[in-house]
Design a protein around this motif. Sequence first.
Motif, PDB file in Angstrom:
ATOM      1  N   LEU A  89      43.996 -45.155 -54.742  1.00 45.34           N
ATOM      2  CA  LEU A  89      43.128 -46.346 -54.786  1.00 45.34           C
ATOM      3  C   LEU A  89      43.761 -47.449 -55.633  1.00 45.34           C
ATOM      4  CD1 LEU A  89      39.481 -45.003 -55.211  1.00 45.34           C
ATOM      5  CD2 LEU A  89      40.390 -46.281 -53.287  1.00 45.34           C
ATOM      6  N   ASP A 145      35.232 -47.797 -51.788  1.00 49.74           N
ATOM      7  CA  ASP A 145      36.268 -46.878 -52.298  1.00 49.74           C
ATOM      8  C   ASP A 145      36.025 -45.466 -51.779  1.00 49.74           C
ATOM      9  OD1 ASP A 145      37.504 -48.859 -53.693  1.00 49.74           O
ATOM     10  OD2 ASP A 145      36.679 -48.332 -55.648  1.00 49.74           O
ATOM     11  N   ALA A 146      34.746 -45.071 -51.701  1.00 50.71           N
ATOM     12  CA  ALA A 146      34.417 -43.725 -51.224  1.00 50.71           C
ATOM     13  C   ALA A 146      34.852 -43.545 -49.772  1.00 50.71           C
ATOM     14  CB  ALA A 146      32.921 -43.454 -51.369  1.00 50.71           C
ATOM     15  N   MET A 147      34.697 -44.609 -48.967  1.00 54.92           N
ATOM     16  CA  MET A 147      35.158 -44.526 -47.571  1.00 54.92           C
ATOM     17  C   MET A 147      36.671 -44.383 -47.542  1.00 54.92           C
ATOM     18  SD  MET A 147      32.986 -47.259 -45.403  1.00 54.92           S
ATOM     19  CE  MET A 147      31.218 -47.082 -45.238  1.00 54.92           C
ATOM     20  N   GLU A 148      37.327 -45.165 -48.387  1.00 58.01           N
ATOM     21  CA  GLU A 148      38.787 -45.154 -48.395  1.00 58.01           C
ATOM     22  C   GLU A 148      39.332 -43.785 -48.796  1.00 58.01           C
ATOM     23  OE1 GLU A 148      39.999 -48.892 -49.748  1.00 58.01           O
ATOM     24  OE2 GLU A 148      42.119 -48.386 -49.716  1.00 58.01           O
ATOM     25  N   VAL A 149      38.756 -43.178 -49.853  1.00 56.76           N
ATOM     26  CA  VAL A 149      39.308 -41.881 -50.290  1.00 56.76           C
ATOM     27  C   VAL A 149      38.906 -40.741 -49.353  1.00 56.76           C
ATOM     28  CG1 VAL A 149      39.555 -42.434 -52.740  1.00 56.76           C
ATOM     29  CG2 VAL A 149      37.427 -41.453 -51.925  1.00 56.76           C
ATOM     30  N   ALA A 172      28.333 -42.669 -55.221  1.00 58.22           N
ATOM     31  CA  ALA A 172      28.799 -43.582 -54.163  1.00 58.22           C
ATOM     32  C   ALA A 172      28.376 -43.128 -52.769  1.00 58.22           C
ATOM     33  CB  ALA A 172      30.320 -43.770 -54.237  1.00 58.22           C
ATOM     34  N   PHE A 215      37.149 -36.710 -53.627  1.00 58.87           N
ATOM     35  CA  PHE A 215      36.896 -37.549 -54.805  1.00 58.87           C
ATOM     36  C   PHE A 215      35.394 -37.635 -55.010  1.00 58.87           C
ATOM     37  CE2 PHE A 215      39.075 -41.052 -57.313  1.00 58.87           C
ATOM     38  CZ  PHE A 215      37.991 -41.328 -58.114  1.00 58.87           C
ATOM     39  N   ARG A 247      44.899 -38.105 -47.976  1.00 59.33           N
ATOM     40  CA  ARG A 247      43.536 -38.225 -48.520  1.00 59.33           C
ATOM     41  C   ARG A 247      42.577 -37.204 -47.917  1.00 59.33           C
ATOM     42  NH1 ARG A 247      43.316 -44.761 -48.827  1.00 59.33           N
ATOM     43  NH2 ARG A 247      43.757 -44.965 -51.041  1.00 59.33           N
ATOM     44  N   TYR A 299      26.582 -43.562 -49.212  1.00 60.33           N
ATOM     45  CA  TYR A 299      26.350 -44.760 -48.393  1.00 60.33           C
ATOM     46  C   TYR A 299      24.835 -44.928 -48.276  1.00 60.33           C
ATOM     47  CZ  TYR A 299      31.040 -43.186 -47.290  1.00 60.33           C
ATOM     48  OH  TYR A 299      32.316 -42.731 -47.399  1.00 60.33           O
ATOM     49  N   PHE A 347      32.626 -39.348 -57.054  1.00 62.36           N
ATOM     50  CA  PHE A 347      32.484 -40.525 -57.917  1.00 62.36           C
ATOM     51  C   PHE A 347      31.414 -40.322 -58.991  1.00 62.36           C
ATOM     52  CE2 PHE A 347      34.703 -42.190 -54.350  1.00 62.36           C
ATOM     53  CZ  PHE A 347      35.435 -43.262 -54.821  1.00 62.36           C
ATOM     54  N   SER A 397      44.541 -40.692 -56.189  1.00 60.61           N
ATOM     55  CA  SER A 397      43.984 -40.773 -54.832  1.00 60.61           C
ATOM     56  C   SER A 397      44.503 -41.982 -54.058  1.00 60.61           C
ATOM     57  CB  SER A 397      42.461 -40.825 -54.902  1.00 60.61           C
ATOM     58  OG  SER A 397      42.076 -41.996 -55.577  1.00 60.61           O
ATOM     59  N   ARG A 431      29.986 -34.168 -49.482  1.00 61.75           N
ATOM     60  CA  ARG A 431      30.667 -35.105 -48.565  1.00 61.75           C
ATOM     61  C   ARG A 431      32.183 -34.954 -48.652  1.00 61.75           C
ATOM     62  NH1 ARG A 431      29.386 -41.268 -49.506  1.00 61.75           N
ATOM     63  NH2 ARG A 431      30.719 -40.852 -51.293  1.00 61.75           N
ATOM     64  N   PHE A 484      29.934 -38.915 -41.515  1.00 64.39           N
ATOM     65  CA  PHE A 484      30.826 -40.081 -41.485  1.00 64.39           C
ATOM     66  C   PHE A 484      32.314 -39.724 -41.609  1.00 64.39           C
ATOM     67  CE2 PHE A 484      32.959 -43.776 -43.282  1.00 64.39           C
ATOM     68  CZ  PHE A 484      32.559 -44.777 -42.423  1.00 64.39           C
ATOM     69  N   ILE A 544      42.368 -34.516 -50.258  1.00 67.67           N
ATOM     70  CA  ILE A 544      41.890 -34.819 -51.617  1.00 67.67           C
ATOM     71  C   ILE A 544      40.405 -35.195 -51.568  1.00 67.67           C
ATOM     72  CG2 ILE A 544      42.203 -36.296 -53.645  1.00 67.67           C
ATOM     73  CD1 ILE A 544      45.013 -36.941 -52.647  1.00 67.67           C
TER      74      ILE A 544
END
Lengths: 269, 262
Positions: B61, A139-143, B99, B93, B88, B101, B95, B59, B162, B112, B91
């Motif tokens: 998702l 999800d973090a990659m997607e957002v 989250a 986000f 996006r 990697y 977490f 967002s 990030r 990344f 925006i």
Amino acid sequence: MQSNLKKTGVDTENKYLISKSIDDFFGGIYNVSVFIIRFFREAFSAPVEWKEIINQCYQVGYQSLALVSLTGFITGIVFTKQSRPSLSAFGANSWLPSLVTIAIIRALAPLITSLIAAGKVGSNMGAELGSMKVTEQIDAMEVSATNPFKFLVVTRITAITLMMPILILYTGLVGMMGAYLNVHQNESTSFLGFVASAFKSIVFIDIFSSIFKATCYGFTIGVAGCYQGYYAQNGTQGVGRAANMAVVLSMFLIFIEEMIIVQVVNGFR
Amino acid sequence: MENIEIDNQELVISIKDLKKSFGNLNVLNGINIDVLKGENIAILGRSGSGKSVLIKIISGLLKPDSGLVKVLGQEVDKITEKELQALRMKIGFSFQSSALYDSMSVRENLEFPLVRNKRELNEKEVNEAIESVLDDVGLSQTINQMPSELSGGQKKRIGIARTLILKPEIMLYDEPTSGLDPITCIEINNLILKVQQQYKTSSIIITHDLTCAKITANKVAILLDGKFLTIGNFKEVFSSNDANVKAFHDYNFIEKNENTEK
């Protein structure tokens, strides 16, 4: 009366479970089809994650070498040892190199290598992607406006599809080395004599069908592993289930594909 | 660090009659909220009340069942995949679990999204962006560390870094202070304010922590049974006599004071 009611309840529950299983089965086929179509769409659209594909090729290929070398070598020796008595009974020991080579190139190398890859690489893909899914890394990659499917799924499936033919040919060669050692020990056959005898019976379609099988098996392992991991749910239990299902599904599909490909290839002989 | 006054009326997020359910469970049942440019809104509510679902819908998702969700003038559930990807980038986000990697170092985590979204940048510019954003969150020394080597607070800050590397216009924080010690909570609260002022972001902060809401938010909204019970500034909201609002306030402030006295 009460017992009749209870029986009706159980019947209804059974019908519901059967209907749910059928729904799940066809739903699963639909979802996997959508997943595969998405793979091809993403694989052939820019940008390509070359660096990650190379990294995954290294993970899949180089790191499986030790295991497939050992298995291929032992299979070569054992198969030669087990075949010798039957051939000796007909005084046909000289056929041993060609028999072993046909068996290894046509069937043993593709099957053994792909089953090992299903266990080692498929489970790894299922667990790795599953763990990324449940810890919200996907999800973090997607957002962050990146495409996780392209980075995680396309690279892994491409890598294993490219590496499996190489691994299978390598396993075949190592298996033949094992067979040669055993033949040399027992029949004192020279290396060149073994090679000449071995390759006399191998034709182009044998090598081609092995490479074709390897490509199909690699793609199957990649799809099964990535699909299970990418859609993993329910925390750590889901990760374990994804890894397990990746292996079970890959092995099951590999055997079915083996049967179909053998039938088709035999039609061309 | 003090919260800033919002004097413009430009909407960055507009949500009207948003509904979302999972099976038979109605999680969001007619949500209405507007976020102005530069504004921080804290959303409070019980666990499982749908706070995280709301920001996941913002967002893109998750898809809403019905209602209007407009972010920077675009309806997130109606735009194409390409448009959503472009949106996006604006925006950020953060977490609840950070989250990060876990197979990548801090540098690779920050690199990344940057190298994939701004392909025109050369290596030097990428390095400068990484160093600058790490400096902003005060963790320059962690650049070569792996996520497993970081503390909970450091992970949260790297997670925020990030998202900041793409210079977002909107920040969505999912429980930024949960599971952290009071000192680290203060650091995170100050970081949220710093991000608001330095990066000129508008934010939605999902939290249970009233101190975080009081320090970082211009407005507070309380989510109950899938709807907002009340929205306003901290003083207005917590001067209410509603039992649920009082329960939130009393647990966070009275209980903490009693524990301190003991």
